[in-house]
Design a protein around this motif. Structure first.
Motif, PDB file in Angstrom:
ATOM      1  N   GLY A   1      25.870 147.923  34.430  1.00 35.61           N
ATOM      2  CA  GLY A   1      25.515 146.655  35.068  1.00 35.61           C
ATOM      3  C   GLY A   1      24.848 145.630  34.185  1.00 35.61           C
ATOM      4  O   GLY A   1      24.376 144.600  34.684  1.00 35.61           O
TER       5      GLY A   1
ATOM      6  N   VAL B   1      26.019 142.010  34.531  1.00 33.62           N
ATOM      7  CA  VAL B   1      25.554 141.317  35.743  1.00 33.62           C
ATOM      8  C   VAL B   1      24.170 140.732  35.506  1.00 33.62           C
ATOM      9  O   VAL B   1      23.883 139.586  35.895  1.00 33.62           O
ATOM     10  N   LYS B   2      23.310 141.512  34.855  1.00 28.03           N
ATOM     11  CA  LYS B   2      21.963 141.024  34.568  1.00 28.03           C
ATOM     12  C   LYS B   2      22.005 139.810  33.643  1.00 28.03           C
ATOM     13  O   LYS B   2      21.250 138.840  33.821  1.00 28.03           O
TER      14      LYS B   2
ATOM     15  N   LEU C   1      24.436 137.599  33.406  1.00 28.68           N
ATOM     16  CA  LEU C   1      24.944 136.454  34.164  1.00 28.68           C
ATOM     17  C   LEU C   1      23.899 135.930  35.134  1.00 28.68           C
ATOM     18  O   LEU C   1      23.797 134.709  35.355  1.00 28.68           O
ATOM     19  N   GLU C   2      23.105 136.803  35.721  1.00 32.34           N
ATOM     20  CA  GLU C   2      22.044 136.356  36.627  1.00 32.34           C
ATOM     21  C   GLU C   2      21.010 135.523  35.883  1.00 32.34           C
ATOM     22  O   GLU C   2      20.554 134.487  36.384  1.00 32.34           O
TER      23      GLU C   2
ATOM     24  N   ARG D   1      22.554 132.086  35.137  1.00 33.92           N
ATOM     25  CA  ARG D   1      22.561 131.188  36.300  1.00 33.92           C
ATOM     26  C   ARG D   1      21.158 130.687  36.600  1.00 33.92           C
ATOM     27  O   ARG D   1      20.979 129.557  37.061  1.00 33.92           O
TER      28      ARG D   1
ATOM     29  N   ASP E   1      26.638 128.674  33.910  1.00 37.11           N
ATOM     30  CA  ASP E   1      27.606 129.489  34.657  1.00 37.11           C
ATOM     31  C   ASP E   1      28.751 129.867  33.711  1.00 37.11           C
ATOM     32  O   ASP E   1      29.871 129.387  33.851  1.00 37.11           O
TER      33      ASP E   1
ATOM     34  N   ALA F   1      31.926 133.543  36.588  1.00 35.23           N
ATOM     35  CA  ALA F   1      30.700 134.333  36.550  1.00 35.23           C
ATOM     36  C   ALA F   1      30.364 134.933  37.913  1.00 35.23           C
ATOM     37  O   ALA F   1      29.896 136.076  38.005  1.00 35.23           O
TER      38      ALA F   1
ATOM     39  N   GLU G   1      32.299 136.043  40.125  1.00 39.60           N
ATOM     40  CA  GLU G   1      33.205 137.135  40.500  1.00 39.60           C
ATOM     41  C   GLU G   1      33.126 138.323  39.543  1.00 39.60           C
ATOM     42  O   GLU G   1      33.786 139.348  39.758  1.00 39.60           O
ATOM     43  N   ALA G   2      32.337 138.196  38.480  1.00 42.61           N
ATOM     44  CA  ALA G   2      32.356 139.176  37.399  1.00 42.61           C
ATOM     45  C   ALA G   2      31.488 140.389  37.725  1.00 42.61           C
ATOM     46  O   ALA G   2      30.360 140.521  37.246  1.00 42.61           O
ATOM     47  N   ARG G   3      32.019 141.282  38.567  1.00 45.07           N
ATOM     48  CA  ARG G   3      31.364 142.552  38.852  1.00 45.07           C
ATOM     49  C   ARG G   3      31.874 143.596  37.858  1.00 45.07           C
ATOM     50  O   ARG G   3      33.014 143.522  37.370  1.00 45.07           O
ATOM     51  N   PRO G   4      31.076 144.605  37.533  1.00 42.31           N
ATOM     52  CA  PRO G   4      31.501 145.622  36.564  1.00 42.31           C
ATOM     53  C   PRO G   4      32.841 146.268  36.899  1.00 42.31           C
ATOM     54  O   PRO G   4      33.667 146.495  36.013  1.00 42.31           O
TER      55      PRO G   4
END
Length: 647
Positions: free
Chosen positions: A562, A565-566, A568-569, A572, A577, A628, A630-633
């Motif tokens: 993950g 995801v971190k 990208l968070e 944002r 983005d 970004a 939609e970018a889940r692992p």
């Protein structure tokens, strides 16, 4: 320029840089530049020959004529480059080109009178005016290309311009020497030729598409001293660009040493006549042109700065060998070109000269393209003007230093050796200051000589702005191969243990890769890695991560963690983005740098150098960007898996 026309022509594509000569956005500009370089040299060389052999001018002895003409031509670059850069940024570029070509016709008309009347002061004034004409044209020339060409065309376009310039210089010198030497009508022929070439250049300029001003609200500072200093400081704000300016200026220093010494080298060392001196110029020009044209294919149609160290190595190696090839030539009567070429001992001299100049082409073209690509568009012409100023200073310095060395008793081959060794020192210093050159060189060598590396989908790497690249992790050189595929620098988040590997660890530290350790092992290093990642994206750069968390131990794609995801968070949270670009390295498993051998029950790497042989085929498949949000692992893993399957 009309962006619709540019995009339509770009989308049509072309197989190589020569196809640009069939496109309106490039061909008229190319021939305008070609005529400009040809006329400069036709005029200057004919004038030099006239005052050397045909006129007796007490206040301008033949020994000083070439020096005076060269100095007068360079002087405007020092005085007016800064102003020219501002004018180019402020106004539409095609209008400037056409105005400059109109003025060239008037200057050549005045020069025609000077030739016919044998008026040396008028011709010297025309030398200065042609230098001013080239000073204004210089920033326009290099600022126009990035507006007319995309990133994949920029190296080829610069290579074509560099090739055309040296061919034009060669043809201009030959034409000037031949025309002025014709008894009775020589001066008339030169006068007509100068005006005719200027008119042809103006006709070509009429077809150049418009290139809009990049900073129309700029207020011009007419003080050349303060503006020159401001331009230099502006260039210095981007260290990669500024040190590329220094690198290009060193190339001009290096080249000026050889070009200025060809007549003396031909006469005193090679025992050749004027035709042999001309042959050296021909070989040098063809070498530069060939190296310039090779840059596009060797760089896979990207701005490949990895070629710069290759060129620097060649300049030093062949410059050094030129010393050894020429220092022990036996004494001889002055020989013509036929006898000179018939001597096998001279083949090595010509080969060294050709390969040295080819290396200079490989060295300079990527640097020019890099300056164009990395300079802020609103300031691009002023940065190029700063480059022209520094170039002129380095060329003046080369004349002074070479004169001092020869006066101190050095032979011409010893001067060549001195400059070749100095080139190694200067190049090494630049590459340590800007590790990106060295890193791209390593990546280029590996992707050309260790593997047969094929990249698919590289157009999906964003040309500008932040982005996150995610890739499977197969070997210890994944980052190097990814770097070879990208025209932009990439900053990697990498397992902290990889930094302990000799050589590779040093390379990754030079690349400013970001080490990351598991949160349980080193919480501070874990958090610091994500802070550094956020900084990279804030600065608009490319960030790469291997979401599997480590190199695969069985060649299969592992579940993605993950971390992306971190990242990208946090991006944002900073108001960014960035798109996420999936990538897949193929066929690397089982190579020297991947884990495969069993040693005490552990799969290790790098134990059999030729396990898969050299030049094994590997690839990098690059997919379309994922938003970004939609970018889940799981989705990214699916995209990478599909790329591994060639989908």
């Amino acid at each position: 320029m009309n962006q619709t026309v540019q995009h339509r022509e770009t989308e049509a594509g072309h197989p190589n840089q020569f196809a640009l000569l069939r496109q309106r956005r490039f061909a008229p500009f190319f021939w305008t530049q070609f005529s400009n370089a040809a006329n400069d040299n036709l005029f200057k060389f004919a004038f030099t020959v006239m005052v050397t052999y045909q006129l007796q001018v007490a206040w301008l002895p033949p020994a000083l004529a070439g020096l005076a003409i060269g100095a007068l031509f360079i002087l405007p670059f020092l005085l007016f480059s800064a102003t020219s850069g501002q004018i180019t940024d402020k106004y539409e570029k095609t209008a400037i080109i056409r105005l400059v070509k109109n003025v060239e016709i008037l200057i050549m008309a005045l020069a025609a009178y000077g030739f016919l009347a044998g008026n040396v002061p008028v011709l010297l004034a025309c030398v200065f005016l042609m230098g001013l004409h080239s000073t204004v044209f210089g920033p326009v020339k290099f600022a126009y290309l990035p507006q007319a060409l995309n990133e994949r065309e920029l190296t080829g376009g610069n290579g074509m311009v560099e090739m055309g310039t040296f061919v034009a210089i060669l043809l201009g010198n030959i034409a000037g020497g031949l025309l002025i030497a014709v008894p009775e009508i020589g001066r008339l022929q030169v006068a007509v030729a100068c005006v005719l070439v200027a008119v042809l250049g103006r006709l070509a300029a009429q077809f150049i598409p418009k290139a809009p001003a990049t900073d129309p609200d700029l207020k011009i500072n007419w003080n050349p001293v303060s503006e020159t200093w401001r331009n230099l400081m502006m260039a210095r704000q981007n260290l990669v660009v500024f040190r590329s300016v220094l690198g290009i200026s060193w190339m001009w220093f290096f080249g000026a040493v050889f070009l200025s010494q060809f007549p003396s080298f031909a006469k005193e060392v090679l025992h050749g006549d004027e035709q042999v001196a001309s042959l050296l110029l021909v070989v040098f020009s063809i070498g530069i042109a060939s190296g310039s044209l090779l840059c596009e294919s060797l760089g896979r149609r990207h701005v490949e700065i990895g070629l710069v160290p290759l060129g620097a190595i060649g300049m030093s190696v062949f410059g050094t060998d030129l010393y050894f090839a020429s220092r022990s030539l036996p004494a001889s009567e002055v020989m013509g070109i036929a006898r000179f070429v018939a001597e096998p001992a001279h083949w090595r001299v010509m080969a060294d000269l050709a390969l040295l100049s080819l290396s200079a082409g490989l060295y300079s073209v990527p640097m020019y393209a890099l300056i164009q690509l990395r300079s802020q568009p609103t300031h691009r012409a002023r940065i190029i003007a700063a480059n022209n100023i520094v170039n002129a200073l380095f060329m003046v310095a080369s004349s002074v230093i070479v004169g001092a060395l020869i006066k101190a008793g050095m032979t011409i081959p010893q001067v060549f050796l001195f400059v070749a060794l100095a080139n190694a020192v200067v190049a090494g210093y630049i590459f340590l200051l800007v590790p990106e050159y060295l890193l791209r060189f390593v990546a280029w060598v590996m992707s050309h000589f260790m593997y047969r590396f094929k990249v698919q989908g590289d157009e999906n790497i964003p040309a500008s702005g932040p982005a996150v690249l995610v890739c499977n992790h197969v070997s210890f050189v994944d980052a190097i191969l990814m770097k070879a595929a990208s025209p932009r620098p990439i900053y990697f988040i990498m397992d902290h243990r990889i930094f302990r590997i000799p050589v590779l660890g040093a390379l990754f530290r030079l690349a400013r890769a970001i080490p990351i350790a598991p949160r349980g092992d080193d919480p501070a290093a874990y958090e610091r890695a994500f802070e550094e990642a956020a900084r990279v994206l804030r600065e608009g750069d490319l960030l790469a991560i291997f979401p599997e968390g480590g190199i695969t131990r069985d060649g299969k794609l592992q579940p993605f963690k993950g971390g992306v995801v971190k990242i990208l968070e946090r991006a944002r949270a900073d108001g960014i983005d960035p798109p996420v670009v999936p990538m897949a390295l193929t066929n690397l498993w089982g190579s020297f740098f991947s884990r495969i051998e069993q040693v005490n029950g552990e799969r290790v790497a790098m134990v059999r150098p030729f396990r898969r042989g050299i030049f094994s085929r590997v690839g990098l498949n690059i997919g379309g960007p994922v938003a970004a949000g939609e970018a889940r692992p799981e989705l990214l893993q699916q995209r990478v898996a599909a790329l591994l399957d060639g989908k």
